[in-house]
Design an enzyme around this catalytic site. Structure first.
Site, PDB file in Angstrom:
ATOM      1  CG  ASP A 191      -8.557   8.275   0.037  1.00 22.51           C
ATOM      2  OD1 ASP A 191      -8.156   8.355   0.841  1.00 22.51           O
ATOM      3  OD2 ASP A 191      -8.996   8.088  -0.953  1.00 22.51           O
ATOM      4  CG  ASN A 239     -15.326   1.555   3.044  1.00 24.09           C
ATOM      5  OD1 ASN A 239     -16.633   1.677   3.106  1.00 24.09           O
ATOM      6  ND2 ASN A 239     -14.984   0.348   2.376  1.00 24.09           N
ATOM      7  CG  HIS A 246      -7.484   4.097  -0.008  1.00 22.71           C
ATOM      8  ND1 HIS A 246      -8.302   4.572   0.078  1.00 22.71           N
ATOM      9  CD2 HIS A 246      -8.033   2.707   0.748  1.00 22.71           C
ATOM     10  CE1 HIS A 246      -9.852   4.061   0.764  1.00 22.71           C
ATOM     11  NE2 HIS A 246      -8.980   3.000   0.812  1.00 22.71           N
ATOM     12  CE1 TYR A 289      -3.527  -4.410   5.831  1.00 25.35           C
ATOM     13  CE2 TYR A 289      -4.428  -5.070   8.077  1.00 25.35           C
ATOM     14  CZ  TYR A 289      -3.607  -5.109   6.553  1.00 25.35           C
ATOM     15  OH  TYR A 289      -2.756  -6.121   7.620  1.00 25.35           O
ATOM     16  CG  ASN A 317     -12.189  -1.323   5.600  1.00 24.97           C
ATOM     17  OD1 ASN A 317     -12.368  -0.426   4.544  1.00 24.97           O
ATOM     18  ND2 ASN A 317     -13.170  -2.359   5.085  1.00 24.97           N
ATOM     19  CE1 TYR A 326      -3.926  -2.006   0.744  1.00 27.63           C
ATOM     20  CE2 TYR A 326      -2.592  -3.288   2.086  1.00 27.63           C
ATOM     21  CZ  TYR A 326      -3.385  -3.180   1.079  1.00 27.63           C
ATOM     22  OH  TYR A 326      -4.763  -4.124   1.349  1.00 27.63           O
TER      23      TYR A 326
END
Length: 186
Positions: free
Chosen positions: A91, A112, A20, A64, A66, A15
């Site tokens: 973002d 999310n 993101h 993470y 979410n 990532y």
């Protein structure tokens, strides 16, 4: 005066430098500018830096995207930081790549990370810095775009916006939300 800066992103090398994860990148730039380093702590990589008599607890959640609200709530409670002194960096697909927008509240816009923060805090009234990533992707390819890396042609804009985001964090702490919005939301 104490502030909680929450850079949203996902942990893991896959990532790194993705659209993101821009919240992590801004958090990194802010901490580096102020001579800090991150350490792994509860629910987040955390750094504490000082600037002009203010203390900044900067986190990059390890929950993470979410479950970002879990980390944010933990650190707000642990450090006794009011919601008005938090700033979430996120973002935003709805904003053009050139745009930064500071807001004191608003919808999660389908994001999310923001959805979870709103669920855990039970309010949408918390300051956030929305970092435009554009929406230059074919229909049905949103996830690939968001989790994709910046293109070489985008990098100069992104580097400039990351530096401006650091200025926004400082302005938020020094001048408050309203003056920061008036200065940077042009």
């Amino acid at each position: 005066m104490k502030f909680l800066i929450v850079g949203l992103g996902n942990i893991g090398m896959e990532y790194d430098m993705t659209r993101h994860n821009i919240g992590f990148d801004v958090a990194d730039a802010f901490v580096i500018k102020h001579g800090g380093t991150f350490n792994l702590d509860r629910h987040a990589f955390m750094s504490e830096v000082k600037w002009k008599g203010k203390t900044f607890v900067v986190i990059k959640p390890t929950t993470y995207m979410n479950l970002s609200g879990k980390a944010m709530k933990y650190w707000m409670d642990k450090e006794k930081i009011s919601i008005e002194n938090t700033l979430v960096i996120v973002d935003d697909l709805a904003l053009p790549i050139e745009t930064l927008r500071v807001r004191g509240s608003g919808s999660d816009a389908g994001h999310n990370g923001l959805k979870n923060i709103q669920l855990i805090l039970m309010t949408d009234k918390y300051p956030r810095l929305r970092f435009g990533i554009g929406n230059n992707f074919p229909k049905g390819r949103q996830v690939d775009f968001v989790l994709g890396k910046w293109t070489p042609s985008e990098m100069p804009i992104i580097k400039e916006k990351v530096l401006k985001s650091v200025d926004i964090i400082e302005s938020f702490a020094a001048l408050g939300l309203e003056k920061t919005m008036n200065t940077f939301n042009k």
